[in-house]
Design an enzyme around this catalytic site. Structure first.
Site, short mmCIF file in Angstrom:
data_model
loop_
_atom_site.label_atom_id
_atom_site.label_comp_id
_atom_site.label_asym_id
_atom_site.label_seq_id
_atom_site.Cartn_x
_atom_site.Cartn_y
_atom_site.Cartn_z
N GLU A 1 0.78 -1.11 0.05
CA GLU A 1 -0.07 0.10 0.09
C GLU A 1 0.82 1.42 0.00
O GLU A 1 0.49 2.19 -0.71
CB GLU A 1 -0.91 -0.10 1.24
CG GLU A 1 -2.01 -1.00 0.92
CD GLU A 1 -1.90 -2.35 1.32
OE1 GLU A 1 -0.73 -2.56 1.85
OE2 GLU A 1 -2.66 -3.19 1.23
N HIS B 1 -11.40 -3.86 9.36
CA HIS B 1 -11.69 -3.83 7.92
C HIS B 1 -13.01 -3.05 7.99
O HIS B 1 -13.91 -3.27 7.20
CB HIS B 1 -12.01 -5.23 7.49
CG HIS B 1 -10.90 -6.00 7.13
ND1 HIS B 1 -9.87 -6.59 7.78
CD2 HIS B 1 -10.26 -6.15 5.57
CE1 HIS B 1 -9.16 -7.08 7.04
NE2 HIS B 1 -9.26 -6.89 6.10
C1 LIG Z 1 -2.31 -4.54 4.43
C2 LIG Z 1 -3.52 -5.20 3.63
N1 LIG Z 1 -3.72 -5.45 2.27
C3 LIG Z 1 -4.74 -6.08 1.77
C4 LIG Z 1 -5.45 -6.71 2.34
C5 LIG Z 1 -6.62 -7.58 1.50
N2 LIG Z 1 -6.12 -9.06 1.45
C6 LIG Z 1 -6.60 -9.82 2.59
S1 LIG Z 1 -5.79 -11.36 2.27
C7 LIG Z 1 -5.18 -10.83 0.92
C8 LIG Z 1 -4.19 -11.59 0.10
C9 LIG Z 1 -3.18 -12.31 0.91
O1 LIG Z 1 -2.27 -13.12 0.31
P1 LIG Z 1 -1.34 -13.88 0.95
O2 LIG Z 1 -0.30 -12.99 1.95
O3 LIG Z 1 -0.73 -14.82 -0.01
O4 LIG Z 1 -2.00 -14.80 1.73
P2 LIG Z 1 -2.95 -16.05 1.43
O5 LIG Z 1 -4.37 -15.32 1.42
O6 LIG Z 1 -2.88 -16.77 0.27
O7 LIG Z 1 -3.12 -17.06 2.36
C10 LIG Z 1 -5.30 -9.47 0.55
C11 LIG Z 1 -4.99 -8.81 -0.43
C12 LIG Z 1 -5.23 -6.86 3.83
N3 LIG Z 1 -6.04 -7.58 4.55
N4 LIG Z 1 -4.37 -6.04 4.28
#
Ligand SMILES: Cc1ncc(C[n+]2csc(CCOP(=O)(O)OP(=O)(O)O)c2C)c(N)n1
Ligand SMILES: Cc1ncc(C[n+]2csc(CCOP(=O)(O)OP(=O)(O)O)c2C)c(N)n1
Ligand SMILES: [Mg+2]
Ligand SMILES: [Mg+2]
Lengths: 344, 336, 336, 344
Positions: free
Chosen positions: C68, C137
């Site tokens: 971000e 959130h």
């Molecule tokens: C700082 C932040 N940015 C975006 C999000 C939205 N978001 C939640 S999970 C996710 C994907 C995360 O990917 P990863 O770290 O690979 O974990 P996975 O979901 O694959 O277990 C996103 C973009 C968030 N919760 N926090």
């Protein structure tokens, strides 16, 4: 400016000369030396003006780091852009700014580059491609990537240089910026001026790896370590990075090993480094002395020529200070001007 | 002023008072330690930690890399697992890099976990303008954190309160954010020796008066007192309240004062819009004190601009004594 | 309501209206492009960008890594060098990671450089509670950005305004921050075809009335209108103002209304303390409208707590129609 | 729990058995399998409860990733701590939480681990060392480093595990946290569960390097890539990292290559990956099936034993859901409780 001479290189002494001498003509080289003097004398002039109370606030001087500023900017055009740091006077001058307007800025005058609103920490000359010094360590990193995104999207062929310090390499912004630049193959060159310390904290105490350039591997980009006080080394690494960037092959991380002679800012008790260390850098590896010796050896300039440059620079600095002194202060009635863009 | 102050004779600067509080806390409680950029051998950008690293060693006066988000997060993690970290931001402006850990983690962790943990972290924010350091090193951002449930936010105005509030903060089980005005660091004042606390959440009536209540924060307390002094020569009698705590705000002290004086002015350095004065004003306008108000509630806050570098512009950006005098006089005499 | 709306017959959802604005802007101006997490093939966490990547390609609908701070900074850098990025935060809560670039860079760059550049970036923040997504959130953080000179901050409440304000934002030379309440995304309303703008900085009187002015923001506009409808059955006649812009705030529209109704209530979802209502209240309390006030200025804002997960608790955290009805009735009948 | 058996290993078939079988006794291994089933059935139970409207909000299921949760937590004690992620149900169970109280939390009840305040995204069981799931991608990284700092300062001998996803590795917090852990040699193990995607964005599109573990070099710490669906591989890498951490040699980055079967959350149209890809992982590399086959082959368990575990887990899940259903809702009057610590 200097960059214009790129294709008219004279190649004075054959092919195993250092890059710089193969690539640039004598006039350009003398111009580079002049810029280094201009930076040094500018810093000294600023320091003195600060002592005399003509400049307030704080300042971060780049004395000792002139080779990286000049070596990096040598081949750039005004359309190529840089983002700079709190220690940004040298970058600003190397990129082509007028020292009078820089002094005027430091003196808080309307004729300053930022009309007195920015000061040392936000010095910028957008007309020569300097998007500005930054008060936030690492703040310029993503901005440079954004500028490079513009270059790519508009197919301008420009490159963007992002200066930052060794301290900045531990900011999250460094990581995010380098990663994005790499995945999007953007024309940006990350130039880490590693002067051994972020304020009082040495690289050894703050950074888990020995060289900042070691971190380039984490972004699958070339990481190049150069003797940052040797103009030729800096310029060569920069040339290769620029070629790569202009060809659309993506970013490079260049680490210039260098040193700052002065304290971090105007409030430094210098407790974290030894006199000997400082002495050694000043006497053994001064970038200007080394460059002068090289230029003399290669017959690019002689002692008289060097003296002439110094004197000319001294005059330019004196005039700059005079200009700044005589320039008007901003009108307090305009306090809220420039917060938003004036619309027709 | 508290009774304590009257009896104290020793004077310390605001910075020394903070340093002393940290030293006392570290001596009393081995869980307490300091983290921050250049707080060790450098002594801190404003020399607040000074020589503490020599007394307590680099394990308890820890220099961090330039990593505000990570550093704040490490402090949160240490706090939630039983330590008592005091994290120094070099400038409050750099809180912008750490809002995630401060607001999403430190402030909310206890709530999100239904009370299973506490987060006894203290964060210190050198704040404010007046040093010629321009727009990115001069902000007053306490209103942001004042808007966040789960945090406590304080702004000591004197060396006495700086020490007492910091000691209270360190002993507090919840995250406490301290905004310290940089121009106050060198200001001297009486500071009792040894351990004492000043309660978080209590405003202090610094000067009693009947014509107008001025609620001021941080350095503005001193400017308001100066203005009050000037106006007393004109027969205008001003009550000056040092708010001290932004969150939780001391409603009652302000309400009681306004019921007495019938007029309210708020003086604060942060940008006027949505600064502390907005809350003080709104709190009174919705309280039982509303009916006692004889005049509009005036706010003197910072200009709607980033802090400029030029010193004259910079000065014009935040309330000064003259402006306070003028506004207070107008308000009391009805010239407004 | 504007005349424009009256003539429109086509209905779109709030999310569709935003998407249409972005499509129109991208068609008209090749400098405009979108950046954000999962805005491409995923269509955005709230399906606001939807299928735009199919129409405009991945170069103009750019998925970013989960970065971000860096992403916002890239948008700032692109804007300052001539492009017109629209940066989507997946949730407004993640603004906490990017405050540095938003506040220190985007907001201040023009000023710090003495007018040498402009930063025409738009940032979109899906905000608010009501989705059961808990404390990290569900935040409403518009007050933070409203406190920052150099930014413009808007909160459209209807599909019509979402489209028109977004188009105005994209064409604005300065950074504009848009807070979009997640519960509004599916709300339908009339939206004119083609290009039009709604001016930034103008509030809208959504309902005229003589007994009480309610200033509401975002989703609270609809709750306030519902409450007004209920109370009109009791002979209480409420004027509802949709503030629309947080910064710069439309003082005059609110002042004019309060001069007419003599009573003011602010309804907003963010935490009450130091939320938008504090500014609206303080603005009126220091204005010429003060003398017309017949009653305290009431604020209905969010509870002083993080947003809880449990739906009943969550609902209790923010103002609901019943509460507005009750508070408005009390205020008008003097029961308060 | 399982960890207690560490020294009583039975070494069933000699020295060239995989680590797991050399190091842990049969009961522990059967316990590990049971936990994997417990996680899978918990996720299925949660999913079904969500469909039925018993759970609101959103959820991120870890079906397919059970081996990393269980393999990592196998050797930990309740005093060792973890920080978890939005996809954290598996971690919570692997670390020892009670599924009844987890369901109760998801149902928003007072008997839930967070008294209904946190839900899926903030599930935590501090009593078994889980400092909590985190709604902020990367949010737990510095917190884990802080917990490890406590372990080091208090000489507790505990280690801290920091779970995070491949998407999180591009957050600035990752960089800052790993750097600090490395320079201070903290007892923390960074476990990246690389399931190929951060929401819809593949590792290839988001991350400049091929393996997240490649980035360990930027922090001078070991970076280990393991087959994340193979319990034994995970446990072995974790064992080595733990030894290193407990000896004061500092952090390790372990990358578990894995896959999630379900969509990212409850609102995923699954447009960014193919049916074939999903199928392949589910049929060829299912962590539970592979572990069961291995255990059977080595005579640790037979089919009847497996069936018994499944049935027992099913009963536990059903009871958990029942408990959750019957538990009371929080009282709205307590809305502002737990914002601050209640002081005596
Ligand atoms: C700082 C932040 N940015 C975006 C999000 C939205 N978001 C939640 S999970 C996710 C994907 C995360 O990917 P990863 O770290 O690979 O974990 P996975 O979901 O694959 O277990 C996103 C973009 C968030 N919760 N926090
Ligand atoms: C985000 C942020 N953190 C801290 C500071 C305070 N600060 C200014 S310069 C500096 C040291 C920077 O070190 P480095 O990047 O190595 O640059 P150098 O000063 O050595 O040129 C620090 C800590 C800042 N300006 N911004
Ligand atoms: Mg440095
Ligand atoms: Mg992933």
């Amino acid at each position: 400016m200097a960059g214009k001479a790129k294709n008219g290189a004279e190649k004075p002494n054959g092919a195993n000369l250092p890059f710089l001498y193969r690539h640039y003509d004598h006039e350009t080289l003398r111009g580079a030396l002049r810029k280094m003097h201009l930076i040094r004398q500018f810093e000294e002039g600023a320091e003195e003006s600060y002592m005399r109370g003509l400049i307030h606030g704080t300042m971060h001087l780049s004395i000792g780091q002139e080779a990286s500023a000049v070596g990096i900017c040598l081949g750039l055009t005004d359309e190529d852009q840089i983002t700079s740091t709190h220690r940004g006077h040298g970058h600003c001058i190397a990129k082509g700014a007028d020292v009078s307007r820089m002094f005027a800025e430091f003196f808080g005058k309307t004729t300053g580059y930022c009309r007195g609103r920015g000061g040392s920490m936000h010095i910028a000359d957008v007309s020569t491609g300097n998007l500005g010094a930054n008060g936030i360590v690492g703040g310029g990193l993503p901005i440079a990537v954004g500028a490079a995104l513009t270059a790519k999207k508009t197919k301008s062929g420009n490159v963007v240089v992002c200066f930052f310090g060794d301290g900045a390499n531990n900011e999250g912004a460094f990581h995010e910026a380098l990663n994005m630049a790499a995945i999007w193959k953007l024309p940006v060159i990350f130039v880490c001026e590693n002067n051994g310390y972020g304020m009082s904290t040495s690289v050894e105490r703050a950074t888990a790896v020995k060289n900042i350039a070691d971190r380039a591997a984490a972004y699958a980009m070339p990481g190049v370590i150069v003797e940052g006080n040797v103009v030729s080394d800096v310029a060569q690494a920069m040339h290769e990075a620029t070629e790569r960037a202009r060809k659309g092959e993506g970013p490079t991380l260049i680490e210039c090993k260098t040193y700052r002679y002065r304290g971090h800012s105007k409030s430094d008790r210098n407790r974290y480094r030894t006199k000997e260390e400082i002495e050694e850098w000043m006497t053994e590896r001064d970038p200007i002395e080394m460059f002068e010796a090289e230029l003399q050896e290669l017959g690019v300039i002689d002692m008289a020529g060097i003296e002439a440059i110094r004197a000319d620079v001294a005059r330019e600095i004196a005039e700059g200070i005079e200009f700044a002194k005589e320039s008007p202060m901003p009108d307090v009635a305009n306090l809220e001007k420039y917060v938003y863009t004036e619309q027709a | 002023m508290d009774a304590i102050i009257e009896t104290a004779t020793r004077e310390l600067s605001y910075a020394q008072a903070i340093q002393e509080a940290m030293a006392i806390a570290m001596e009393r409680d081995e869980r307490v330690f300091l983290m921050g950029e250049d707080i060790g051998v450098y002594g801190g950008a404003f020399q607040v930690t000074g020589d503490l690293v020599e007394r307590f060693g680099p394990e308890r006066v820890m220099d961090t890399p330039i990593s505000e988000l990570g550093g704040a997060g490490v402090a949160v993690g240490a706090a939630v697992t039983g330590l008592r970290p005091i994290f120094e931001f070099q400038f409050s402006d750099f809180a912008t890099l750490a809002m995630e850990q401060i607001v999403n983690q430190a402030a909310k962790m206890r709530y999100m976990l239904g009370g299973a943990v506490s987060v006894p972290v203290v964060m210190r924010f050198p704040a404010g303008s007046g040093t010629g350091a321009a727009a990115q090193h001069s902000q007053s951002l306490e209103a942001w954190l004042g808007h966040v449930p789960g945090l406590k936010v304080i702004q000591p105005a004197t060396p006495h309160d700086a020490k007492g509030l910091l000691l209270a903060a360190i002993e507090d089980p919840d995250p406490v954010m301290i905004f310290e005005h940089k121009l106050l660091y060198k200001m001297k004042g009486p500071v009792p020796e040894g351990h004492y606390t000043v309660p978080i959440g209590k405003a202090d009536v610094r000067r009693e008066g009947r014509d107008l209540t001025i609620v001021a924060t941080s350095i503005m307390v001193h400017k308001a007192l100066e203005a009050a002094e000037t106006l007393s020569g004109e027969g205008i009698d001003i009550e000056v309240i040092d708010l001290r705590t932004v969150r939780p705000m001391d409603r009652q002290t302000v309400i009681d004062s306004v019921r007495k004086t019938s007029r309210l002015m708020c003086v604060y350095e942060a940008v006027k819009t949505l600064g502390i004065g907005a809350e003080v004003s709104a709190m009174i306008a919705e309280s039982e004190a509303f009916d006692y108000l004889d005049a509009p509630i005036v706010r003197l806050g910072g200009a709607e601009t980033p802090i400029p570098y030029n010193p004259e512009l910079e000065k014009a950006t935040v309330p000064q004594v003259d402006g306070i005098v003028q506004a207070a006089r107008d308000l009391v005499t009805g010239a407004r």
